[in-house]
Each structure stands twice: as C-alpha cells, then as structure tokens.
Design a protein around this motif. Structure first.
Motif, PDB file in Angstrom:
ATOM      1  N   TYR A 124      60.180  41.368  28.254  1.00  0.00           N
ATOM      2  CA  TYR A 124      58.768  41.100  28.575  1.00  0.00           C
ATOM      3  C   TYR A 124      58.228  39.997  27.674  1.00  0.00           C
ATOM      4  O   TYR A 124      57.597  39.035  28.135  1.00  0.00           O
ATOM      5  N   GLN A 125      58.475  40.112  26.369  1.00  0.00           N
ATOM      6  CA  GLN A 125      57.968  39.102  25.446  1.00  0.00           C
ATOM      7  C   GLN A 125      58.667  37.759  25.655  1.00  0.00           C
ATOM      8  O   GLN A 125      58.019  36.706  25.659  1.00  0.00           O
ATOM      9  N   THR A 126      59.970  37.794  25.854  1.00  0.00           N
ATOM     10  CA  THR A 126      60.721  36.556  26.080  1.00  0.00           C
ATOM     11  C   THR A 126      60.216  35.825  27.325  1.00  0.00           C
ATOM     12  O   THR A 126      60.189  34.587  27.366  1.00  0.00           O
ATOM     13  N   ALA A 127      59.792  36.573  28.319  1.00  0.00           N
ATOM     14  CA  ALA A 127      59.301  35.979  29.568  1.00  0.00           C
ATOM     15  C   ALA A 127      57.867  35.485  29.461  1.00  0.00           C
ATOM     16  O   ALA A 127      57.288  35.038  30.460  1.00  0.00           O
ATOM     17  N   GLY A 128      57.293  35.556  28.258  1.00  0.00           N
ATOM     18  CA  GLY A 128      55.939  35.061  28.052  1.00  0.00           C
ATOM     19  C   GLY A 128      54.890  36.131  27.874  1.00  0.00           C
ATOM     20  O   GLY A 128      53.686  35.827  27.836  1.00  0.00           O
ATOM     21  N   GLY A 129      55.327  37.379  27.765  1.00  0.00           N
ATOM     22  CA  GLY A 129      54.379  38.466  27.559  1.00  0.00           C
ATOM     23  C   GLY A 129      53.746  38.424  26.182  1.00  0.00           C
ATOM     24  O   GLY A 129      54.238  37.756  25.261  1.00  0.00           O
ATOM     25  N   ASP A 130      52.649  39.137  26.031  1.00  0.00           N
ATOM     26  CA  ASP A 130      51.886  39.131  24.791  1.00  0.00           C
ATOM     27  C   ASP A 130      52.692  39.718  23.628  1.00  0.00           C
ATOM     28  O   ASP A 130      53.234  40.829  23.737  1.00  0.00           O
ATOM     29  N   ALA A 131      52.753  38.973  22.524  1.00  0.00           N
ATOM     30  CA  ALA A 131      53.575  39.392  21.379  1.00  0.00           C
ATOM     31  C   ALA A 131      53.051  40.670  20.736  1.00  0.00           C
ATOM     32  O   ALA A 131      53.836  41.545  20.329  1.00  0.00           O
ATOM     33  N   PHE A 132      51.734  40.795  20.632  1.00  0.00           N
ATOM     34  CA  PHE A 132      51.170  41.997  20.017  1.00  0.00           C
ATOM     35  C   PHE A 132      51.501  43.237  20.837  1.00  0.00           C
ATOM     36  O   PHE A 132      51.957  44.254  20.309  1.00  0.00           O
ATOM     37  N   LEU A 133      51.277  43.153  22.157  1.00  0.00           N
ATOM     38  CA  LEU A 133      51.561  44.307  23.010  1.00  0.00           C
ATOM     39  C   LEU A 133      53.042  44.668  22.973  1.00  0.00           C
ATOM     40  O   LEU A 133      53.400  45.853  22.930  1.00  0.00           O
ATOM     41  N   ALA A 134      53.899  43.660  22.983  1.00  0.00           N
ATOM     42  CA  ALA A 134      55.334  43.923  22.937  1.00  0.00           C
ATOM     43  C   ALA A 134      55.725  44.578  21.622  1.00  0.00           C
ATOM     44  O   ALA A 134      56.530  45.524  21.594  1.00  0.00           O
ATOM     45  N   THR A 135      55.160  44.103  20.520  1.00  0.00           N
ATOM     46  CA  THR A 135      55.491  44.647  19.201  1.00  0.00           C
ATOM     47  C   THR A 135      54.985  46.080  19.065  1.00  0.00           C
ATOM     48  O   THR A 135      55.689  46.962  18.552  1.00  0.00           O
TER      49      THR A 135
END
Length: 215
Positions: A56-67
């Motif tokens: 998700y993050q690699t595809a451009g998703g939000d870093a905070f939400l992914a973390t």
C-alpha cells in the motif's frame, strides 16, 4: 478490586485503523492493498497483512497510515519489539497524533512492565490530559503499586468527567478503604450495590468496612 476490563483498551485503535473496510466497486492503486490487508487481518494472516500494508505504501499510500497499521498488525502478531518501533515512527511522522502513543501504551501493557506502562500512560496524558484510557490505566497502576492516595486522585479525576463509570467508582471505593476513609468507602460500596446487588467485590468491600470503625 477487580481488574480493569480488557475490552476498553483497544477500541480506539481498532476503530481508528479500520478506515472504510468495504467498497462499492473494486479498488485499484493503493486502496487494493489496504483492503487486502484488512481481509488478511480478518483471517488472522498477519504476515500477509503486513506485506500488503507495505505494498500500500509503496503504491503511494499514506506513510503515517501504513506505519500505524504495521504497528497494529505487529501487535496482533505479538511482535512487540517491531510494534513499538512502528509506533515510534508513526509518532515521529505525526507528533500530534494520539494513536501512536496509545499503541505504545498497549505494547507496554502486553509486556507487563509496570514502569513502562505508567510512563506510556503519562506520555498519552501529556498530549491528551483527559484521555479516558490513559487515566484509567494510570489509576490502576497506582492502585496495584499500593499508592492509594494517587490512585484515589486519578479515579476521582475520571469520575469528574465520567460520573457514571462504575469501574472508576469501584477504584475510588477501594482506594478510600485502604486509606482508612471507611465512611466514604462505605458510601461508594453502597452505591455500587444499589446498582448491582450481585456485585461480589462491592459486597466484600462493604463487609470489610462494616468490620472497621467509621471515620
């Protein structure tokens, strides 16, 4: 005194991380990985959920939400070391967010370190002084360490804003009892029994109070 219910500790995180678990149409881009991660979590396949969160993050998703989600999933895996690392990173990304601090608090609870638990609760209260979960956890830790005066103050602070909270009222009653303030403790135990006559802990407390002289 009864232990605090395990239920209330995780409600904020689980509701905060779900974030629209259903969609009317097939997802694409980052959303497909987020939704896949939610499905894997439901199936308790936490490794897959973590991998999908990274995608998700690699595809451009939000870093905070992914973390934050990686922290939650690591917690569910009982990988508390990585959960703490992810929560620390989430806090760095959004210093004003309360959920990373709550997550660190729950990691401390899972690890069972009283000093870390109290410190984590203090960190939450520094950002959110009226946070219910942190206040109750801090009060229970103070009670468990037999610091009844501080526990009483903490339970009463909760009751100021949540006067109908029976767990806090029970904590206040038992703190009063151990401080020797029998008359006040008796009133609290009687109030609890007036709500639930089968409350065995309130009954035990009242019986103990009646065996002592009043204030």
């Amino acid at each position: 005194m009864k232990k605090l219910p395990a239920l209330f500790l995780f409600s904020t995180l689980t509701s905060g991380l779900a974030l629209a678990q259903t969609a009317a149409a097939p997802d694409s881009g980052p959303a497909q990985f987020w939704q896949a991660s939610l499905t894997s979590e439901t199936n308790k396949d936490y490794d897959a959920a973590l991998s999908q969160t990274a995608s998700y993050q690699t595809a451009g998703g939000d870093a905070f939400l992914a973390t934050l989600r990686a922290a939650w999933l690591s917690y569910l895996k009982k990988d508390y070391k990585n959960a703490a690392l992810h929560y620390d990173e989430a806090e760095r990304l959004r210093p004003s967010s309360i959920n990373p601090l709550l997550g660190l608090m729950y990691v401390s609870v899972a690890q069972g370190d009283p000093a870390s638990i109290e410190k984590a609760a203090e960190n939450v209260l520094h950002v959110d002084p009226l946070n219910y979960q942190a206040q109750m956890l801090e009060a229970s830790q103070q009670y468990a360490s037999k610091n009844y005066a501080m526990a009483l103050a903490s339970y009463r602070r909760v009751l100021t804003y949540y006067p109908d909270d029976l767990t806090a009222l029970s904590g206040e009653a038992w703190s009063l009892y151990y401080l020797g303030r029998i008359k006040e403790a008796t009133a609290d135990f009687q109030l609890l029994l007036g709500i639930n006559s089968s409350d065995t802990w309130a009954r035990k407390g009242l019986n103990l109070c009646q065996g002592k002289s009043t204030d």
